[in-house]
Design an enzyme around this catalytic site. Structure first.
Site, PDB file in Angstrom:
ATOM      1  N   THR A 117      -2.540 -10.215  -5.903  1.00 55.75           N
ATOM      2  CA  THR A 117      -3.468 -10.717  -4.898  1.00 55.75           C
ATOM      3  C   THR A 117      -4.560  -9.678  -4.648  1.00 55.75           C
ATOM      4  O   THR A 117      -4.440  -8.521  -5.038  1.00 55.75           O
ATOM      5  CB  THR A 117      -2.745 -11.033  -3.578  1.00 55.75           C
ATOM      6  OG1 THR A 117      -2.268  -9.816  -2.991  1.00 55.75           O
ATOM      7  CG2 THR A 117      -1.571 -11.983  -3.797  1.00 55.75           C
ATOM      8  N   LYS A 165       3.154   1.607  -5.082  1.00 54.03           N
ATOM      9  CA  LYS A 165       3.927   1.035  -6.185  1.00 54.03           C
ATOM     10  C   LYS A 165       3.196   1.126  -7.514  1.00 54.03           C
ATOM     11  O   LYS A 165       3.795   1.444  -8.539  1.00 54.03           O
ATOM     12  CB  LYS A 165       4.264  -0.439  -5.900  1.00 54.03           C
ATOM     13  CG  LYS A 165       5.215  -0.702  -4.775  1.00 54.03           C
ATOM     14  CD  LYS A 165       5.658  -2.156  -4.732  1.00 54.03           C
ATOM     15  CE  LYS A 165       4.498  -3.132  -4.627  1.00 54.03           C
ATOM     16  NZ  LYS A 165       3.733  -2.985  -3.357  1.00 54.03           N
ATOM     17  N   LYS A 222       3.297  -7.644 -14.041  1.00 50.71           N
ATOM     18  CA  LYS A 222       2.947  -7.862 -12.635  1.00 50.71           C
ATOM     19  C   LYS A 222       2.803  -9.374 -12.492  1.00 50.71           C
ATOM     20  O   LYS A 222       1.722  -9.933 -12.671  1.00 50.71           O
ATOM     21  CB  LYS A 222       1.649  -7.143 -12.287  1.00 50.71           C
ATOM     22  CG  LYS A 222       1.145  -7.399 -10.867  1.00 50.71           C
ATOM     23  CD  LYS A 222       1.701  -6.409  -9.874  1.00 50.71           C
ATOM     24  CE  LYS A 222       1.086  -6.625  -8.501  1.00 50.71           C
ATOM     25  NZ  LYS A 222       1.518  -5.619  -7.519  1.00 50.71           N
ATOM     26  N   ASP A 240      -4.023  -4.345 -10.376  1.00 50.42           N
ATOM     27  CA  ASP A 240      -3.002  -3.325 -10.584  1.00 50.42           C
ATOM     28  C   ASP A 240      -2.746  -3.057 -12.059  1.00 50.42           C
ATOM     29  O   ASP A 240      -2.513  -1.906 -12.456  1.00 50.42           O
ATOM     30  CB  ASP A 240      -1.707  -3.728  -9.877  1.00 50.42           C
ATOM     31  CG  ASP A 240      -1.848  -3.699  -8.365  1.00 50.42           C
ATOM     32  OD1 ASP A 240      -2.810  -3.088  -7.871  1.00 50.42           O
ATOM     33  OD2 ASP A 240      -0.996  -4.295  -7.674  1.00 50.42           O
ATOM     34  N   GLU A 254       6.513  -4.806 -11.692  1.00 50.50           N
ATOM     35  CA  GLU A 254       6.042  -4.430 -10.359  1.00 50.50           C
ATOM     36  C   GLU A 254       5.905  -5.667  -9.480  1.00 50.50           C
ATOM     37  O   GLU A 254       5.270  -6.650  -9.864  1.00 50.50           O
ATOM     38  CB  GLU A 254       4.690  -3.713 -10.440  1.00 50.50           C
ATOM     39  CG  GLU A 254       4.207  -3.252  -9.069  1.00 50.50           C
ATOM     40  CD  GLU A 254       2.794  -2.713  -9.077  1.00 50.50           C
ATOM     41  OE1 GLU A 254       2.192  -2.648  -7.996  1.00 50.50           O
ATOM     42  OE2 GLU A 254       2.296  -2.357 -10.162  1.00 50.50           O
ATOM     43  N   GLY A 255       6.491  -5.604  -8.300  1.00 50.44           N
ATOM     44  CA  GLY A 255       6.394  -6.710  -7.366  1.00 50.44           C
ATOM     45  C   GLY A 255       5.098  -6.693  -6.584  1.00 50.44           C
ATOM     46  O   GLY A 255       4.229  -5.838  -6.767  1.00 50.44           O
ATOM     47  N   GLY A 306       0.796  -1.219   0.000  1.00 56.39           N
ATOM     48  CA  GLY A 306       0.000   0.000   0.000  1.00 56.39           C
ATOM     49  C   GLY A 306       0.826   1.265   0.000  1.00 56.39           C
ATOM     50  O   GLY A 306       0.357   2.331   0.394  1.00 56.39           O
ATOM     51  N   ALA A 361      -0.182  12.605  -2.930  1.00 56.20           N
ATOM     52  CA  ALA A 361      -1.201  11.705  -2.403  1.00 56.20           C
ATOM     53  C   ALA A 361      -2.481  11.872  -3.213  1.00 56.20           C
ATOM     54  O   ALA A 361      -2.861  12.981  -3.585  1.00 56.20           O
ATOM     55  CB  ALA A 361      -1.452  12.017  -0.933  1.00 56.20           C
TER      56      ALA A 361
END
Length: 226
Positions: free
Chosen positions: A41, A15, A37, A49, A108-109, A12, A198
Protein backbone atom coordinates in the site's frame (compact mmCIF):
# COMPACT_ATOMS: atom_id res chain seq x y z
CA UNK A 1 10.74 -25.26 1.35
CA UNK A 2 12.94 -22.52 2.83
CA UNK A 3 10.52 -19.70 3.53
CA UNK A 4 10.99 -17.06 6.22
CA UNK A 5 8.14 -14.67 6.97
CA UNK A 6 9.08 -11.17 8.12
CA UNK A 7 6.61 -9.22 10.23
CA UNK A 8 6.83 -6.26 12.55
CA UNK A 9 5.27 -5.03 15.75
CA UNK A 10 3.78 -2.12 13.81
CA UNK A 11 3.87 -0.03 10.66
CA UNK A 12 7.05 1.89 9.88
CA UNK A 13 9.05 -0.34 12.19
CA UNK A 14 11.75 -1.13 9.61
CA UNK A 15 10.52 -4.38 8.04
CA UNK A 16 11.64 -3.50 4.54
CA UNK A 17 15.15 -2.47 5.57
CA UNK A 18 15.44 -5.61 7.71
CA UNK A 19 14.22 -7.76 4.82
CA UNK A 20 16.70 -6.05 2.49
CA UNK A 21 19.56 -6.50 4.95
CA UNK A 22 18.85 -10.20 5.36
CA UNK A 23 18.45 -10.66 1.61
CA UNK A 24 21.69 -8.77 0.98
CA UNK A 25 23.57 -10.84 3.56
CA UNK A 26 22.29 -14.05 1.99
CA UNK A 27 23.23 -12.92 -1.53
CA UNK A 28 26.74 -11.93 -0.47
CA UNK A 29 27.19 -15.36 1.09
CA UNK A 30 26.24 -17.10 -2.14
CA UNK A 31 22.68 -17.99 -1.18
CA UNK A 32 19.99 -17.78 -3.84
CA UNK A 33 17.32 -15.46 -2.45
CA UNK A 34 13.87 -14.23 -3.46
CA UNK A 35 11.65 -11.65 -1.79
CA UNK A 36 7.85 -11.67 -1.86
CA UNK A 37 5.63 -8.77 -0.82
CA UNK A 38 2.10 -10.02 -1.52
CA UNK A 39 0.37 -6.71 -0.72
CA UNK A 40 1.81 -3.19 -0.98
CA UNK A 41 0.00 0.00 0.00
CA UNK A 42 0.99 3.65 -0.27
CA UNK A 43 2.30 3.50 -3.82
CA UNK A 44 0.82 6.95 -4.56
CA UNK A 45 3.26 8.42 -2.06
CA UNK A 46 6.20 6.62 -3.59
CA UNK A 47 6.25 3.60 -1.29
CA UNK A 48 7.59 0.62 -3.20
CA UNK A 49 9.12 -1.84 -0.79
CA UNK A 50 10.30 -4.29 -3.43
CA UNK A 51 12.04 -1.51 -5.34
CA UNK A 52 13.73 -0.52 -2.09
CA UNK A 53 14.85 -4.10 -1.51
CA UNK A 54 16.25 -4.21 -5.04
CA UNK A 55 18.09 -0.91 -4.56
CA UNK A 56 19.61 -1.82 -1.22
CA UNK A 57 20.17 -5.56 -1.54
CA UNK A 58 20.77 -6.11 -5.24
CA UNK A 59 18.18 -8.89 -5.30
CA UNK A 60 16.34 -9.40 -8.58
CA UNK A 61 13.89 -12.18 -7.70
CA UNK A 62 11.02 -9.98 -6.50
CA UNK A 63 7.36 -11.02 -6.42
CA UNK A 64 4.14 -9.15 -5.64
CA UNK A 65 0.40 -9.54 -6.18
CA UNK A 66 -1.44 -6.34 -5.28
CA UNK A 67 -0.49 -2.66 -5.10
CA UNK A 68 -2.76 0.07 -3.78
CA UNK A 69 -2.19 3.84 -3.90
CA UNK A 70 -3.21 5.03 -0.44
CA UNK A 71 -1.00 4.51 2.65
CA UNK A 72 -3.66 2.62 4.59
CA UNK A 73 -4.18 -0.85 5.99
CA UNK A 74 -4.49 -3.30 3.08
CA UNK A 75 -8.25 -3.85 3.40
CA UNK A 76 -9.02 -0.13 3.53
CA UNK A 77 -6.57 0.64 0.73
CA UNK A 78 -8.12 -2.04 -1.49
CA UNK A 79 -11.69 -0.89 -0.85
CA UNK A 80 -10.88 2.75 -1.53
CA UNK A 81 -9.22 1.83 -4.80
CA UNK A 82 -12.26 -0.17 -5.90
CA UNK A 83 -10.33 -3.42 -5.87
CA UNK A 84 -10.17 -6.54 -3.75
CA UNK A 85 -7.34 -8.06 -1.80
CA UNK A 86 -5.85 -11.22 -3.29
CA UNK A 87 -7.18 -14.52 -2.05
CA UNK A 88 -5.32 -16.59 0.49
CA UNK A 89 -4.73 -19.22 -2.18
CA UNK A 90 -3.22 -16.64 -4.53
CA UNK A 91 -0.82 -15.48 -1.83
CA UNK A 92 0.24 -19.04 -1.06
CA UNK A 93 0.67 -19.79 -4.77
CA UNK A 94 2.85 -16.68 -5.19
CA UNK A 95 5.18 -17.78 -2.41
CA UNK A 96 5.40 -21.45 -3.31
CA UNK A 97 6.07 -20.56 -6.96
CA UNK A 98 8.91 -18.25 -5.92
CA UNK A 99 10.53 -20.83 -3.66
CA UNK A 100 12.73 -23.69 -4.83
CA UNK A 101 15.34 -26.04 -3.33
CA UNK A 102 18.39 -24.19 -2.05
CA UNK A 103 16.69 -20.81 -2.21
CA UNK A 104 15.82 -18.60 0.76
CA UNK A 105 12.44 -17.00 0.14
CA UNK A 106 11.63 -14.01 2.31
CA UNK A 107 8.00 -12.95 2.66
CA UNK A 108 7.43 -9.43 3.96
CA UNK A 109 4.02 -8.63 5.37
CA UNK A 110 2.09 -5.37 5.37
CA UNK A 111 1.73 -3.81 8.80
CA UNK A 112 1.69 -6.24 11.70
CA UNK A 113 1.11 -9.96 12.08
CA UNK A 114 -2.68 -9.84 12.41
CA UNK A 115 -3.53 -7.30 9.71
CA UNK A 116 -5.88 -8.65 7.03
CA UNK A 117 -4.01 -9.22 3.78
CA UNK A 118 -6.40 -11.55 1.93
CA UNK A 119 -9.97 -11.25 0.72
CA UNK A 120 -11.27 -13.80 3.22
CA UNK A 121 -9.79 -11.93 6.18
CA UNK A 122 -6.67 -14.07 6.39
CA UNK A 123 -3.59 -12.56 8.00
CA UNK A 124 0.14 -13.01 7.66
CA UNK A 125 -0.08 -15.37 10.62
CA UNK A 126 -2.48 -17.57 8.66
CA UNK A 127 -0.11 -17.61 5.69
CA UNK A 128 2.85 -18.54 7.90
CA UNK A 129 0.83 -21.33 9.48
CA UNK A 130 -0.24 -22.67 6.08
CA UNK A 131 3.37 -22.71 4.91
CA UNK A 132 4.80 -24.07 8.14
CA UNK A 133 7.24 -21.16 7.96
CA UNK A 134 9.02 -19.49 10.89
CA UNK A 135 8.48 -15.78 11.50
CA UNK A 136 11.13 -13.13 12.08
CA UNK A 137 9.78 -10.12 13.96
CA UNK A 138 11.13 -6.61 13.47
CA UNK A 139 10.81 -4.53 16.63
CA UNK A 140 11.45 -1.00 17.84
CA UNK A 141 14.11 -0.19 20.46
CA UNK A 142 12.17 2.37 22.50
CA UNK A 143 9.46 2.49 25.11
CA UNK A 144 6.50 0.22 24.44
CA UNK A 145 8.47 -2.32 22.47
CA UNK A 146 8.43 -5.02 25.14
CA UNK A 147 4.64 -5.16 25.30
CA UNK A 148 4.27 -5.08 21.52
CA UNK A 149 6.91 -7.79 21.11
CA UNK A 150 5.37 -10.08 23.71
CA UNK A 151 1.94 -9.72 22.09
CA UNK A 152 3.36 -10.69 18.70
CA UNK A 153 5.32 -13.65 20.07
CA UNK A 154 2.25 -14.87 21.97
CA UNK A 155 0.17 -14.59 18.81
CA UNK A 156 2.70 -16.83 17.05
CA UNK A 157 2.82 -19.32 19.89
CA UNK A 158 -0.99 -19.51 19.95
CA UNK A 159 -0.87 -21.04 16.47
CA UNK A 160 2.27 -23.11 17.15
CA UNK A 161 4.26 -21.01 14.67
CA UNK A 162 8.01 -20.97 15.20
CA UNK A 163 9.65 -17.65 16.01
CA UNK A 164 12.89 -17.08 14.10
CA UNK A 165 13.89 -14.32 16.50
CA UNK A 166 13.92 -10.55 16.48
CA UNK A 167 15.55 -7.73 14.53
CA UNK A 168 15.76 -4.29 16.09
CA UNK A 169 14.78 -2.11 13.17
CA UNK A 170 16.23 1.30 14.01
CA UNK A 171 18.94 1.21 16.66
CA UNK A 172 19.87 4.80 17.58
CA UNK A 173 23.41 6.12 17.24
CA UNK A 174 23.27 7.24 20.87
CA UNK A 175 20.96 4.84 22.71
CA UNK A 176 19.53 5.95 26.01
CA UNK A 177 18.80 3.99 29.15
CA UNK A 178 15.46 2.75 27.79
CA UNK A 179 16.94 1.44 24.55
CA UNK A 180 19.87 -0.27 26.26
CA UNK A 181 17.65 -1.91 28.85
CA UNK A 182 15.09 -2.91 26.22
CA UNK A 183 17.73 -4.58 24.07
CA UNK A 184 18.72 -6.75 27.01
CA UNK A 185 15.08 -7.53 27.80
CA UNK A 186 14.29 -8.34 24.17
CA UNK A 187 17.15 -10.85 24.08
CA UNK A 188 15.45 -12.71 26.92
CA UNK A 189 12.22 -12.98 24.91
CA UNK A 190 13.80 -14.33 21.72
CA UNK A 191 17.18 -14.29 19.97
CA UNK A 192 18.05 -10.83 18.65
CA UNK A 193 19.40 -11.64 15.19
CA UNK A 194 20.49 -8.08 14.36
CA UNK A 195 20.22 -4.48 15.48
CA UNK A 196 20.18 -2.34 12.36
CA UNK A 197 21.18 1.30 12.77
CA UNK A 198 18.61 4.03 12.31
CA UNK A 199 18.88 5.48 8.82
CA UNK A 200 20.25 2.31 7.26
CA UNK A 201 17.69 2.58 4.48
CA UNK A 202 19.27 5.80 3.24
CA UNK A 203 22.65 4.18 2.60
CA UNK A 204 24.02 3.51 -0.85
CA UNK A 205 24.48 -0.05 -2.08
CA UNK A 206 28.14 -0.45 -1.09
CA UNK A 207 27.63 0.88 2.44
CA UNK A 208 24.48 -1.19 2.87
CA UNK A 209 26.34 -4.31 1.77
CA UNK A 210 29.05 -3.68 4.36
CA UNK A 211 26.40 -3.18 7.02
CA UNK A 212 24.44 -6.28 6.03
CA UNK A 213 27.35 -8.67 5.83
CA UNK A 214 28.22 -7.93 9.47
CA UNK A 215 24.66 -7.63 10.80
CA UNK A 216 23.72 -11.31 10.97
CA UNK A 217 25.39 -14.53 12.05
CA UNK A 218 26.28 -16.27 8.76
CA UNK A 219 25.64 -19.73 10.20
CA UNK A 220 22.10 -18.73 11.17
CA UNK A 221 21.37 -17.37 7.69
CA UNK A 222 22.86 -20.44 6.01
CA UNK A 223 20.65 -22.59 8.20
CA UNK A 224 17.56 -20.78 6.95
CA UNK A 225 18.26 -21.87 3.39
CA UNK A 226 19.25 -25.42 4.24
Amino acid sequence: MSVLVVTGTGTGIGKTVATAALACHARLHGIDVAVCKPVQTGTRDGDDDLAEVARLAGVTELHSLARFPEPLAPLAAARRSGAELPTRAQILDLITAADRPGRLTLVEGAGGLLVEIASDGSTLRDVAADLGAPVLTVVAPGLGTLNHTVLTLEALAHRQISSAGLVIGAWPAQPGVAEIDNRDALSRLAPVRAALPAGAGSLGRADFERLSVDAFDPSWVEGLAA
